[in-house]
Design a protein around this motif. Structure first.
Motif, short mmCIF file in Angstrom:
data_model
loop_
_atom_site.label_atom_id
_atom_site.label_comp_id
_atom_site.label_asym_id
_atom_site.label_seq_id
_atom_site.Cartn_x
_atom_site.Cartn_y
_atom_site.Cartn_z
N LYS A 8 -55.29 72.07 -68.48
CA LYS A 8 -54.84 72.60 -69.96
C LYS A 8 -55.06 74.19 -69.75
CE LYS A 8 -56.29 72.37 -74.62
NZ LYS A 8 -57.17 72.00 -75.23
N ILE A 9 -54.08 75.07 -70.24
CA ILE A 9 -53.80 76.33 -70.15
C ILE A 9 -53.83 76.98 -71.57
CG2 ILE A 9 -52.77 78.45 -69.23
CD1 ILE A 9 -51.56 76.32 -67.14
N THR A 10 -54.83 77.52 -71.95
CA THR A 10 -54.87 78.14 -73.27
C THR A 10 -54.90 79.60 -73.35
OG1 THR A 10 -57.36 77.74 -73.54
CG2 THR A 10 -56.13 76.11 -74.49
N GLU A 11 -55.28 80.18 -72.31
CA GLU A 11 -55.46 81.67 -72.23
C GLU A 11 -54.02 82.33 -72.62
OE1 GLU A 11 -58.47 83.93 -69.40
OE2 GLU A 11 -56.81 83.23 -68.44
N LYS A 12 -53.89 83.36 -73.14
CA LYS A 12 -52.36 83.86 -73.44
C LYS A 12 -52.02 84.61 -72.24
CE LYS A 12 -51.54 82.97 -77.95
NZ LYS A 12 -52.40 81.70 -78.08
N GLU A 13 -53.10 85.33 -71.70
CA GLU A 13 -52.84 86.03 -70.42
C GLU A 13 -54.19 86.11 -69.57
OE1 GLU A 13 -50.66 89.71 -71.62
OE2 GLU A 13 -52.73 90.88 -71.48
N ALA A 14 -53.94 86.14 -68.45
CA ALA A 14 -55.22 86.42 -67.38
C ALA A 14 -55.76 87.65 -67.53
CB ALA A 14 -54.73 86.17 -65.92
N LYS A 15 -57.08 87.76 -67.63
CA LYS A 15 -57.79 88.89 -67.69
C LYS A 15 -58.08 89.41 -66.40
CE LYS A 15 -60.48 87.08 -71.56
NZ LYS A 15 -60.13 85.51 -71.03
N LEU A 16 -57.27 90.47 -65.86
CA LEU A 16 -57.30 90.81 -64.63
C LEU A 16 -57.70 92.17 -64.41
CD1 LEU A 16 -53.74 89.51 -63.26
CD2 LEU A 16 -56.26 88.70 -62.80
N ASP A 17 -58.69 92.38 -63.30
CA ASP A 17 -59.25 93.77 -63.31
C ASP A 17 -58.30 94.98 -63.13
OD1 ASP A 17 -62.01 94.75 -62.09
OD2 ASP A 17 -60.57 95.67 -60.73
N THR A 18 -58.54 96.05 -63.55
CA THR A 18 -57.68 97.25 -63.50
C THR A 18 -57.15 97.80 -62.35
OG1 THR A 18 -58.85 97.73 -65.44
CG2 THR A 18 -57.09 99.28 -65.05
#
Ligand SMILES: [Zn+2]
Length: 282
Positions: free
Chosen positions: A53-63
């Protein structure tokens, strides 16, 4: 009343933009996903939950990692070679010779080198109720790379950080439903594939479909080697590849997969930056 209608329309549009399905965001003329590398990585590295299952809208990636994606690889062959030899790392362990280019596809008669670095877990072996206590040790037989031979990936990476190429990064390979069923043979060479060793437990599920992964999902040794594989494949392309998770590539396609489970994106991107600075010091 009119304004309210407009607001509803706008909010509907925002919702549809946010819920992206990678296979629908793929531009077949360019043979890539829409948007910058950052936009693509945020879509392709969304966290994969149990049962895929994928619920995240977008991955939280390091700046710092997102910034890296927009610049040149920036390491010399000498430095990379010194790093590899001082750590006694052989070509086979890193998917082949860093002097030869990665696989390619052909778009409008032109060679286009691999663009995506796909992270998988093998989802096996499976155990009823409990994991053996030694899954992260050399004593666990599945951490012996010679166990893994099936050419359904470029590289296998065990939980003790041992890696082995069954296909050189220069060889085109298809390993997802999207490549095999949707894009077809023209996509052979666009994706680089890495299988991380990860056992599973059931129930829930059963022997054929065991969804429970260990926590943490992968060892530091796996993130360390995975970062090096990412750097070496990108070095061979002379440009950063876009990392992606198998489950995101195949999201909403029939019989889609649930891998990788319990992947810690920050550990991976931190390791990339760490290994890069070690290489530059050589
Ligand atoms: Zn997979």
């Amino acid at each position: 009343m009119k304004n309210l209608f407009l607001i509803i329309l706008i909010s509907f549009k925002i919702t549809t933009i946010q819920a992206q399905i990678p296979s629908e965001e793929f531009d077949k003329a360019k043979m890539e996903y829409k948007g910058t590398k950052s936009v693509q990585a945020k879509m392709l590295m969304r966290h994969v939950e149990i049962w895929g299952k994928i619920t995240e809208k977008e991955a939280k990636l390091d700046t710092a990692f997102l910034k890296l994606l927009s610049i040149k690889v920036g390491i010399t062959k000498e430095h990379l070679q010194k790093y590899l030899s001082s750590n006694n790392i052989t070509n086979n362990e890193i998917g082949g010779d860093i002097n030869s280019p990665v696989s390619h596809i052909t778009v409008n008669g032109k060679k286009v080198f691999a663009k995506y670095f796909v992270i998988h877990d093998v989802s096996s072996p499976v155990f009823k109720t409990d994991f053996p206590s030694n899954i992260n040790d050399e004593s666990w037989s599945f951490n012996n790379v010679s166990k893994w031979t099936k050419k359904v990936t470029h590289v296998y990476l065990t939980r003790t950080g041992k890696s082995k190429a069954v296909a050189d990064f220069s060889e085109g390979l298809r390993a997802t439903k999207f490549e095999l069923k949707t894009l077809g043979t023209q996509s052979r060479g666009l994706y680089i594939h890495i299988e991380l060793v990860q056992p599973r437990v059931y129930p829930p599920g059963n022997e054929k479909n065991a969804p429970v992964a260990p926590k943490p999902g992968f060892t530091d040794a796996q993130y360390d080697r995975l970062a090096l594989l990412y750097i070496c494949s990108s070095f061979r392309k002379s440009e950063w590849l876009v990392p992606a998770f198998h489950a995101n590539i195949d999201q909403k396609l029939n019989d889609s997969h649930d891998d990788p489970q319990n992947f810690e994106t920050k550990k991976f991107t931190d390791k990339i930056l760490e290994v890069l600075s070690e290489i530059k010091k050589k």
